[in-house]
Design a protein around this motif. Structure first.
Motif, PDB file in Angstrom:
ATOM      1  N   LEU A  73       0.805  -1.205   0.000  1.00  0.00           N
ATOM      2  CA  LEU A  73       0.000   0.000   0.000  1.00  0.00           C
ATOM      3  C   LEU A  73       0.846   1.266   0.000  1.00  0.00           C
ATOM      4  O   LEU A  73       0.517   2.246  -0.666  1.00  0.00           O
ATOM      5  CB  LEU A  73      -0.934   0.013   1.217  1.00  0.00           C
ATOM      6  CG  LEU A  73      -2.156  -0.904   1.188  1.00  0.00           C
ATOM      7  CD1 LEU A  73      -2.848  -0.887   2.539  1.00  0.00           C
ATOM      8  CD2 LEU A  73      -3.122  -0.485   0.087  1.00  0.00           C
ATOM      9  N   ILE A  74       1.944   1.244   0.769  1.00  0.00           N
ATOM     10  CA  ILE A  74       2.795   2.432   0.902  1.00  0.00           C
ATOM     11  C   ILE A  74       3.733   2.486  -0.299  1.00  0.00           C
ATOM     12  O   ILE A  74       4.538   1.578  -0.510  1.00  0.00           O
ATOM     13  CB  ILE A  74       3.580   2.390   2.224  1.00  0.00           C
ATOM     14  CG1 ILE A  74       2.592   2.368   3.400  1.00  0.00           C
ATOM     15  CG2 ILE A  74       4.500   3.599   2.341  1.00  0.00           C
ATOM     16  CD1 ILE A  74       3.229   2.096   4.741  1.00  0.00           C
ATOM     17  N   ALA A  75       3.657   3.558  -1.077  1.00  0.00           N
ATOM     18  CA  ALA A  75       4.367   3.640  -2.357  1.00  0.00           C
ATOM     19  C   ALA A  75       5.823   4.073  -2.224  1.00  0.00           C
ATOM     20  O   ALA A  75       6.525   4.159  -3.225  1.00  0.00           O
ATOM     21  CB  ALA A  75       3.633   4.596  -3.294  1.00  0.00           C
ATOM     22  N   LEU A  76       6.302   4.338  -1.016  1.00  0.00           N
ATOM     23  CA  LEU A  76       7.706   4.720  -0.822  1.00  0.00           C
ATOM     24  C   LEU A  76       8.616   3.552  -1.163  1.00  0.00           C
ATOM     25  O   LEU A  76       8.213   2.386  -1.101  1.00  0.00           O
ATOM     26  CB  LEU A  76       7.937   5.148   0.630  1.00  0.00           C
ATOM     27  CG  LEU A  76       7.177   6.386   1.117  1.00  0.00           C
ATOM     28  CD1 LEU A  76       7.320   6.511   2.627  1.00  0.00           C
ATOM     29  CD2 LEU A  76       7.678   7.649   0.428  1.00  0.00           C
ATOM     30  N   SER A  77       9.871   3.838  -1.535  1.00  0.00           N
ATOM     31  CA  SER A  77      10.838   2.769  -1.769  1.00  0.00           C
ATOM     32  C   SER A  77      11.063   1.994  -0.478  1.00  0.00           C
ATOM     33  O   SER A  77      10.793   2.494   0.620  1.00  0.00           O
ATOM     34  CB  SER A  77      12.165   3.348  -2.276  1.00  0.00           C
ATOM     35  OG  SER A  77      12.810   4.089  -1.261  1.00  0.00           O
TER      36      SER A  77
END
Length: 307
Positions: free
Chosen positions: A30-34
């Protein structure tokens, strides 16, 4: 009032931690951060939560720098495990990333006797080889996710080392002290490693969005503090091998959630479901063996109370 044995309570803590772990891959997707940036924020929020809890509960800090360094070493293993784990998910999908956890029993059955000086168990190796067969089946028949599988295998090796280290630390320190030291020490160690990480994998975005910020807070509170407190508490009674092999149930929770939320069943082949069957069979056999051994021990104590 119902009284539960220490072993029963330990297994309850263990399976509660596995339930929390089932949501880990979901948050990772869900979290689009690397992966590196996401792990850094997760460890930051976790460390802050633990600092606040310790101040509220007035828990004493670690005594010496030697204590801090030992526990921080386990925290670094945890941070590296997360880096590879979320890298695996982002390069493949949740189902593939968590399925690689099936190899953790194999790594534990080899490493735990070497590092903790306990007897080597051939039956444990037999159980873990079922998991290995499942992973090899999937790796050989589905070429799309090979990079993700390789990263997942490395993350599983690191997870096995982390679990063994936590079991060793649990002999000398409280659950709260270990968790606090691991998260704070792991965060500091990861912060020092981030410049090298960014050289290899330049991050597009460093700051989370407002929804991601809320997800990271829940991630830290439930799927980190809650998960690892329950796991470390279980490790005081149950062997690292049994904990690691029981974590083969994590893919079941994560895969069902991923199918529901991300419709991942459309991406998975028959070889994946064969792999999943072998994982479930492996953990079922080991759990039955563990309960049988506990029952025999209890029976001996009733017959020979002086032991």
């Amino acid at each position: 009032m119902v009284h539960f044995s220490e072993t029963t309570r330990a297994f309850c803590f263990l399976h509660l931690s596995i339930l929390f772990a089932g949501f880990t891959g979901i948050f990772g997707k869900l979290i689009a951060l690397s992966s590196g940036v996401m792990v850094w924020w997760r460890m930051l929020f976790t460390a802050l939560l633990l600092i606040l809890l310790r101040r509220f509960l007035r828990v004493a800090g670690l005594c010496t720098w030697r204590d801090r360094l030992k526990i921080s070493g386990a925290g670094l293993l945890l941070a590296l495990h997360w880096l590879f784990f979320f890298g695996s998910i982002k390069l493949s999908n949740v189902s593939v990333g968590v399925a690689c956890f099936g190899m953790i029993g194999f790594f534990s059955t080899i490493l735990e006797p070497l590092l903790l000086k306990r007897k080597f168990e051939w039956l444990e190796l037999g159980c873990s080889l079922l998991s290995i067969a499942g992973i090899l089946l999937f790796f050989s028949l589905d070429l799309r996710f090979r990079t993700g599988i390789l990263l997942g295998i490395v993350s599983t090796l690191l997870a096995s080392l982390y679990t063994i280290a936590s079991r060793f630390l649990g002999r000398s320190y409280s659950t709260e002290t270990i968790l606090y030291g691991e998260m704070c020490g792991g965060f500091l160690a990861l912060t020092l490693l981030l410049p090298w990480y960014f050289l290899c994998f330049p991050a597009v975005r460093l700051l989370p969005s407002l929804p991601e910020l809320g997800e990271l807070v829940v991630f830290a509170a439930v799927c980190t503090v809650g998960l690892y407190w329950c796991q470390i508490r279980a490790l005081k009674t149950i062997s690292a091998f049994t904990v690691n092999l029981s974590y083969n149930l994590e893919p079941v929770y994560s895969i069902l959630l991923a199918m529901l939320i991300f419709q991942e069943h459309r991406e998975l082949s028959a070889s994946f479901y064969g792999c999943l069957f072998l994982l479930i069979l492996s953990v079922s056999l080991q759990s039955l063996r563990q309960f049988r051994l506990q029952g025999e021990t209890a029976g001996q104590k009733r017959l020979f109370p002086g032991r």
